[in-house]
Design an enzyme around this catalytic site. Structure first.
Site, short mmCIF file in Angstrom:
data_model
loop_
_atom_site.label_atom_id
_atom_site.label_comp_id
_atom_site.label_asym_id
_atom_site.label_seq_id
_atom_site.Cartn_x
_atom_site.Cartn_y
_atom_site.Cartn_z
N ASP A 128 -0.73 -7.46 1.50
CA ASP A 128 -0.09 -6.14 1.60
C ASP A 128 1.41 -6.31 1.81
OD1 ASP A 128 0.35 -3.45 1.77
OD2 ASP A 128 -0.48 -3.22 3.79
N HIS A 160 0.81 -1.22 0.00
CA HIS A 160 0.00 0.00 0.00
C HIS A 160 0.85 1.27 0.00
CE1 HIS A 160 0.55 0.06 4.47
NE2 HIS A 160 0.48 1.37 4.27
N SER A 206 4.34 2.53 8.08
CA SER A 206 3.92 1.50 7.13
C SER A 206 5.11 0.92 6.37
CB SER A 206 2.93 2.09 6.12
OG SER A 206 1.70 2.37 6.72
#
Length: 304
Positions: free
Chosen positions: A122, A72, A223
């Site tokens: 992901d 992502h 992230s």
């Protein structure tokens, strides 16, 4: 008995984080309750950057030309020329000594990733344009394929995640967090979320880590970064920072991509791109990881 076990748990966390009293207080925003990482402790940590936005995600070195991160972090259509990876150092400064900026040659996103919030798959691999020299990095170890992960195991998350003012941490942050049972995490995510009624939130390729009371382990900007555990005297990456609802919210722990589920894909991608097998040399030093695992096996079930 319950209060006694909880005291042991909190004391151990304070020892591991340098005695900080705010380890279990929510609200700060970045890696909540974390501390500045010492030089050289997490040598595989990298910053994924674009020229326009600067730091956008974390990542981890698993090979001299390969970085593991989250899918992502990227936008479609994929264009590797937009991205660079900063290797080395503790800050996001491009002029920091002992750091280097490397171009990205290729981006490999897991084929079934849906390009939507909280999607399975992901995970992404980046092939760097220039191989790193052995003196420039130390790769993190990867787990065995489909290796089980035990709830209560205390692991570490690292990153330059945003504060509640949306500012990035000036120095790499680290925090010890316990792995959580996936079914417990699923139940927590449905608390107060009527829009999720009847929906499965925590998929089989995800794992949760953090604190039930709301002390979240990671936030925006973390992230793609690694969640690592000290296993058999080596640092093993078991997770990739993926998603969560807000930061530091009760019953909303951090959700990570479960790396053991993707080891076969990682190995296959490296082989198909003519890279030799990755090899790690990241030893987990010190007695604290082993001590923590032994004592938490007794203390944690009653404290959370």
């Amino acid at each position: 008995m319950e209060s006694w076990a909880r005291c042991i748990f909190l004391l151990l966390l304070q020892i591991l984080t340098g005695g900080r009293g705010d380890i279990l207080h929510s609200g700060a925003g970045k890696i909540v309750g974390g501390q500045d990482a010492p030089e050289g402790r997490w040598p595989w940590q990298v910053s994924l950057r674009t020229e326009k936005e600067g730091h956008i995600c974390g990542g981890s070195l698993i090979h001299e030309v390969w970085v593991l991160t989250a899918a992502h972090c990227f936008r479609r259509p994929l264009n590797s020329s937009f991205y660079h990876v900063k290797v080395g150092g503790l800050t996001l400064s491009l002029t920091e000594p002992h750091s280097t900026l490397v171009a990205v040659r290729n981006i490999f996103v897991y084929p079934t990733y849906l390009w939507e919030d909280a999607s399975s798959g992901d995970i992404a691999l980046l092939r760097l344009d220039t191989p790193l020299q052995p003196s420039q990095f130390s790769p993190v170890c990867l787990p065995q394929a489909q290796a089980p992960l035990t709830p209560g195991t205390v692991c570490w998350v690292t990153g330059w995640g945003a504060t509640h003012e949306r500012e990035l941490a000036s120095v790499l942050q680290e925090l010890a967090v316990p792995l959580l049972d996936s079914e417990d995490c699923e139940r927590m995510y449905h608390i107060g979320e009527t829009s999720l009624s009847g929906k499965r939130v925590i998929q089989s390729d995800m794992l949760c880590a953090g604190f039930v009371e709301g002390q979240k382990d990671s936030c925006q900007g973390d992230s793609g970064g690694p969640l690592v555990c000290a296993i058999n005297s080596s640092w093993i990456q078991v997770g990739i920072t993926s998603w969560g609802i807000g930061c530091a919210r009760p019953n909303k722990p951090g959700v990570y991509t479960r790396v053991p589920d993707y080891v076969d894909w990682i190995q296959r991608t490296l082989a198909e791109n003519h890279s030799d097998a990755y090899g790690c040399r990241s030893r987990a030093s010190g007695a604290y990881p082993a001590l923590l695992l032994v004592l938490l096996a007794f203390a944690l079930p009653e404290s959370l």
